[in-house]
Motif scaffolding. Structure first.
Motif, PDB file in Angstrom:
ATOM      1  N   UNK A 129       6.429  -6.460 -14.721  1.00 57.98           N
ATOM      2  CA  UNK A 129       6.432  -6.023 -16.113  1.00 57.98           C
ATOM      3  C   UNK A 129       7.485  -4.942 -16.308  1.00 57.98           C
ATOM      4  N   UNK A 130       8.387  -5.129 -17.264  1.00 57.56           N
ATOM      5  CA  UNK A 130       9.467  -4.158 -17.455  1.00 57.56           C
ATOM      6  C   UNK A 130       9.021  -2.969 -18.299  1.00 57.56           C
ATOM      7  N   UNK A 131       9.783  -1.890 -18.172  1.00 61.42           N
ATOM      8  CA  UNK A 131       9.637  -0.715 -19.042  1.00 61.42           C
ATOM      9  C   UNK A 131       8.244  -0.090 -18.984  1.00 61.42           C
ATOM     10  N   UNK A 132       7.604  -0.132 -17.831  1.00 58.16           N
ATOM     11  CA  UNK A 132       6.262   0.448 -17.725  1.00 58.16           C
ATOM     12  C   UNK A 132       6.281   1.948 -17.985  1.00 58.16           C
ATOM     13  N   UNK A 133       7.245   2.638 -17.403  1.00 57.11           N
ATOM     14  CA  UNK A 133       7.306   4.092 -17.610  1.00 57.11           C
ATOM     15  C   UNK A 133       7.665   4.426 -19.049  1.00 57.11           C
ATOM     16  N   UNK A 134       8.563   3.653 -19.641  1.00 56.16           N
ATOM     17  CA  UNK A 134       8.980   3.915 -21.023  1.00 56.16           C
ATOM     18  C   UNK A 134       7.836   3.652 -22.009  1.00 56.16           C
ATOM     19  N   UNK A 302       7.724  10.272 -11.640  1.00 53.35           N
ATOM     20  CA  UNK A 302       8.793   9.677 -12.451  1.00 53.35           C
ATOM     21  C   UNK A 302       9.841   8.975 -11.586  1.00 53.35           C
ATOM     22  N   UNK A 303      10.228   7.790 -12.019  1.00 47.84           N
ATOM     23  CA  UNK A 303      11.194   6.990 -11.272  1.00 47.84           C
ATOM     24  C   UNK A 303      10.560   6.007 -10.308  1.00 47.84           C
ATOM     25  N   UNK A 304       9.220   5.989 -10.238  1.00 51.35           N
ATOM     26  CA  UNK A 304       8.538   5.122  -9.281  1.00 51.35           C
ATOM     27  C   UNK A 304       8.804   3.645  -9.563  1.00 51.35           C
TER      28      UNK A 304
END
Length: 603
Positions: A129-134, A302-304
């Motif tokens: 799944x993309x953009x999880x952190x965002x 962050x960055x994981x």
């Protein structure tokens, strides 16, 4: 396994516990009996009574609206993960005027259409799944369900405001470059005549269902549907199962690929009798799904997300020195290779010896897959028919803890067609090996057309500068810079697997592509040209490099027929970047940081 002289064996049968040449011969024999003279033309488009491609069973409202004649900065064709990532990365780059045009009723692409029971991603959801952190979310399971993936796609659209000017139930029919206006004129099947400074085409590799061209397919009088248009009105239930309306039905599934692996267990529970028609068995490995560990979730920094995705591709690509963060069965071939190199005790192998080492590691992995079939499936004949005899990369590997046990149920029958497929269909039956199997319903788990992601090969009519059709530009083969842009077609970007890097986690690849395109567009706007077009020289240099370095298809030619090798007839070389997807992303970063942009930005 191929006809190339790869030198002597690294280890003998006594040391290995199996004879490599015996396996090579078996693999080749299994391939040969599945080769068909019609190749990829054995499939047909779903038209007429099989109009699955046209119909959208998930739309509850009409698409009546006034045609649009406005102008946007960027028009994105397609709202799968590729289109969503393009829109999101453009938003992060500061672009405000973005319109997504999508023929479905909502975002999600493949995950909009695929709602069959049991549907899940086969790549770990934390990296797929993309953009999880965002977006600010983490999936609830290691391998997310289809409806959760679709909800994540919707969350991306919400987070980045992509619903605002979107056009759903709308298909682009034509794109023409207007040189004086420096705009693309875009028409649709809804009468729209929009203009856009930039167009990003992201049709996706799995957007057109295909059907097997079985003689008599039009004669069947029972019920049929394609898995990408699952008919819950007929079956009852939902993606979690509970298909109570099948309790008195005899159901046939044609196909044993990734989709069937997931839907067969649910059908086995609910149908009165289930017949699974198999041409080629899949390699079915353990899935090992589990809920997300809350302690692991709290440990993330962050960055994981990028670090974990990069690690997965490094390991799957065979980097034996890389630590494995994901720890699932995708990494098994690399683990076997690492163990074999340790046994050999000499890391300084020649290219031929490394080929042999990879092949032996592959044999070990596939032996493991076949041993699992014997351990799970109770009937010896059924178990033997379910064993895959080909290399691991010949077909997309599958993962399920429920598929193989389904064949232990008394109401489930495997119909192995000996590699030839179903012979014919009658008004009430399917025929294989001269035996008729009477059924009430046929479910086509036969997948999608692939290799049609670029508008030069499929999709809308596209005319570039001086009215030149893009199909004419691509006559004789793809012609791009980095797979995205082409000379004579300003401000047109195409996403997908064409003359660029590829990987099993395609969502990761699409994110790298979207980030690159967004940065190029941002650079064009900053530069003041507002025009992105590769020079003829830059395009030719990239085409020459791709064709010079493109990997040979020798191994795939030896594979059992399937969509990965054009049904046993692959081209001599695959026109993709010779390195891995991580190398390609780094190449793009260096190109942007250097003077590469001078090849695409007008003075």
């Amino acid at each position: 396994m191929d006809d190339v002289d790869t030198g002597p064996e690294l280890l003998g049968p006594e040391e290995l516990g199996f004879d490599p040449q015996v396996l090579r011969d078996r693999y080749r024999a299994e391939r040969d009996r599945r080769l068909r003279p019609d190749g990829a033309t054995q499939y047909i488009a779903p038209t007429g009574d099989f109009g699955y491609y046209v119909d959208d069973p998930y739309v509850t409202t009409g698409r009546d609206r006034a045609p649009l004649t406005d102008d946007v900065d960027v028009l994105v064709v397609g709202a799968g993960f590729g289109g969503l990532l393009a829109g999101a990365r453009l938003r992060l780059a500061g672009v405000d005027s973005i319109r997504v045009v999508e023929k479905a009723g909502d975002v999600g692409g493949t995950w909009y259409w695929n709602r069959y029971p049991g549907v899940r991603c086969d790549i770990e959801s934390y990296i797929y799944l993309p953009l999880l952190e965002e977006v600010g979310s983490v999936p609830e399971e290691k391998y997310a369900r289809g409806d959760d993936i679709r909800k994540h796609a919707q969350a991306i659209a919400e987070t980045f405001g992509l619903y605002r000017d979107a056009c759903f139930q709308t298909e682009v029919t034509g794109m023409d470059w207007d040189e004086p206006a420096q705009r693309w004129r875009v028409t649709t099947d809804q009468g729209d005549a929009m203009t856009a400074r930039y167009v990003i085409f992201s049709a996706g590799p799995f957007s057109r269902p295909k059907l097997p061209g079985i003689p008599g397919i039009d004669d069947f009088r029972g019920h049929t549907f394609h898995t990408s248009r699952w008919d819950y009105a007929y079956t009852g239930g939902d993606q979690t199962g509970g298909m109570h309306r099948l309790a008195d039905k005899r159901v046939a599934v044609i196909g044993t690929g990734a989709t069937a692996i997931q839907c067969v267990p649910a059908l086995a529970q609910d149908a009165a009798h289930l017949y699974v028609f198999q041409r080629t068995p899949s390699a079915v490995d353990e899935r090992g799904n589990r809920p997300t560990d809350p302690d692991w979730l709290r440990s993330l920094e962050p960055g994981w997300h990028r670090a974990r995705r990069d690690n997965f591709l490094a390991v799957v690509d065979g980097q034996t020195t890389a630590d494995d963060s994901v720890v699932d069965r995708w990494a098994d071939p690399t683990r076997h290779l690492r163990d074999l190199l340790r046994e050999l005790g000499d890391p300084s192998l020649s290219e031929q010896q490394r080929f042999r080492a990879r092949e032996l590691a592959d044999f070990r992995k596939m032996n493991q897959i076949r041993d699992r079939v014997d351990a799970v499936v109770e009937d010896p004949d059924t178990a033997e028919a379910l064993k895959p005899w080909y290399r691991y990369d010949c077909k997309r590997p599958t993962f399920s803890d429920e598929y193989l046990p389904a064949f232990n149920r008394p109401n489930v029958s495997l119909v192995d067609t000996g590699g030839r497929g179903v012979e014919r269909i009658t008004e009430h039956s399917l025929v294989s090996g001269g035996t008729e199997y009477e059924v009430d319903c046929i479910i086509f788990a036969t997948g999608f057309e692939v290799g049609r992601t670029h508008p030069a090969f499929a999709g809308p009519r596209v005319h570039g500068r001086d009215g030149r059709p893009i199909a004419e530009h691509f006559r004789g083969g793809a012609r791009t810079l980095h797979g995205f842009t082409s000379h004579g077609f300003p401000n047109l970007f195409c996403m997908g697997p064409s003359q660029n890097g590829v990987a099993v986690n395609f969502a990761h690849v699409l994110d790298d592509q979207a980030a690159h395109i967004a940065e190029v567009i941002a650079a064009a706007e900053k530069h003041g040209s507002g025009c992105v077009e590769p020079t003829a020289e830059a395009e030719q240099a990239w085409v020459d490099r791709i064709r010079r370095e493109a990997p040979e298809m020798t191994v795939l030619a030896e594979c059992t027929p399937g969509y990965l090798n054009n049904e046993g007839r692959p081209p001599a070389r695959r026109e993709t970047y010779a390195g891995n997807a991580l190398d390609f992303a780094e190449l793009l970063r260096r190109w942007r940081a250097g003077d590469g942009l001078s090849d695409v930005l007008a003075d």
